[in-house]
Scaffold this motif. Sequence first.
Motif, PDB file in Angstrom:
ATOM      1  N   CYS A 156      -7.519   9.350  17.705  1.00 51.41           N
ATOM      2  CA  CYS A 156      -7.229   7.952  18.028  1.00 51.41           C
ATOM      3  C   CYS A 156      -5.870   7.862  18.726  1.00 51.41           C
ATOM      4  CB  CYS A 156      -7.222   7.124  16.742  1.00 51.41           C
ATOM      5  SG  CYS A 156      -6.628   5.440  16.988  1.00 51.41           S
ATOM      6  N   CYS A 159      -3.429   5.658  15.890  1.00 54.92           N
ATOM      7  CA  CYS A 159      -3.036   6.200  14.582  1.00 54.92           C
ATOM      8  C   CYS A 159      -3.126   7.731  14.508  1.00 54.92           C
ATOM      9  CB  CYS A 159      -3.873   5.571  13.473  1.00 54.92           C
ATOM     10  SG  CYS A 159      -5.584   6.126  13.472  1.00 54.92           S
ATOM     11  N   SER A 161      -5.489   9.685  14.032  1.00 56.51           N
ATOM     12  CA  SER A 161      -6.481  10.324  13.161  1.00 56.51           C
ATOM     13  C   SER A 161      -7.621  10.871  14.024  1.00 56.51           C
ATOM     14  CB  SER A 161      -7.000   9.317  12.129  1.00 56.51           C
ATOM     15  OG  SER A 161      -7.637   8.247  12.789  1.00 56.51           O
ATOM     16  N   CYS A 180      -9.869   4.402  17.199  1.00 56.34           N
ATOM     17  CA  CYS A 180     -10.794   4.396  16.065  1.00 56.34           C
ATOM     18  C   CYS A 180     -11.173   2.935  15.761  1.00 56.34           C
ATOM     19  CB  CYS A 180     -10.157   5.069  14.850  1.00 56.34           C
ATOM     20  SG  CYS A 180      -8.840   4.115  14.092  1.00 56.34           S
ATOM     21  N   CYS A 183      -8.193   0.714  14.413  1.00 55.08           N
ATOM     22  CA  CYS A 183      -7.142   0.347  15.371  1.00 55.08           C
ATOM     23  C   CYS A 183      -7.678  -0.580  16.469  1.00 55.08           C
ATOM     24  CB  CYS A 183      -6.542   1.593  16.005  1.00 55.08           C
ATOM     25  SG  CYS A 183      -5.650   2.606  14.821  1.00 55.08           S
TER      26      CYS A 183
HETATM   27 ZN   LIG Z   1      -6.719   4.631  14.858  1.00 55.06          ZN
END
Ligand SMILES: [Zn+2]
Length: 260
Positions: A156, A159, A161, A180, A183
């Motif tokens: 992402c 963030c 991840s 993601c 977000c």
């Molecule tokens: Zn994210």
Amino acid sequence: MPKLRTYQTEAIIIKKIKLGEADRILTLYTPHLGKIQGVAKGVRRPRSKLAGHLELITHSQVSLARGRNLDTITGSQTIDSFLPLKNDLWLTSCALYVTELINQFAAEHVENYPLFQLLLEIMHHLCQAGDNELVLRYFELHLLSEVGYRPQLQQCVSCRSPLKPVTTNAFSPTDGGVLCPKCRQRRSLTYPLSVNALKVLRLLQSSNYDTASKLKMNRELSDELDEVMSHYLEYLLDREVKSAAWLDILREQAKQTAPG
Ligand SMILES: [Zn+2]
């Protein structure tokens, strides 16, 4: 060391504009000089010997003489005229789209040999029968990698991840990659990216053409990828890609005439 007055280069002709009564200014993409321009004198006269070797979307060996402002093209010999691309409106339009993007993203007089190789490779693939849409998406992703705008497809962009290709994520042109689902809610101007679309983008980005060309896309997936990529390209260029709008018109026409 003084610069030579004349020089030769291999080139693909990516743009032409009229100049005066009978001349043209051509934009050439070359292996070692990057994007350059040259004046082709008298090339619009019917008997010009140069004209056939300096058509748009032609791979040629070109001789140039240095000028104060613009260099002059003094000779040209065709290496490959990419004939299949010139006898079919759809393929011509695909090739013009490719050359327009190269022209927009490439800097003048900056060598980018991988980009030249990519351009040459794509012209050859477009000449072969196959899924042209797949060729264009492959081109867009590899172009973006070569010019420094490789989209982030693994984690992402907000963030960091790892992205899970089990759920619909979102593509964010302003962030240069995928968000993601969490977000995504905090951002405007994002485009939904299906599980399959993310998988295909990843594969196109990380593979060579032999592997990429084995992919099968249905029309829905093909349309989704086209849309996501064109939003990103238009954001980066801050303008509409003229030849892309034309490709859209041709796609619409094809849908109306072909069933399924
Ligand atoms: Zn994210």
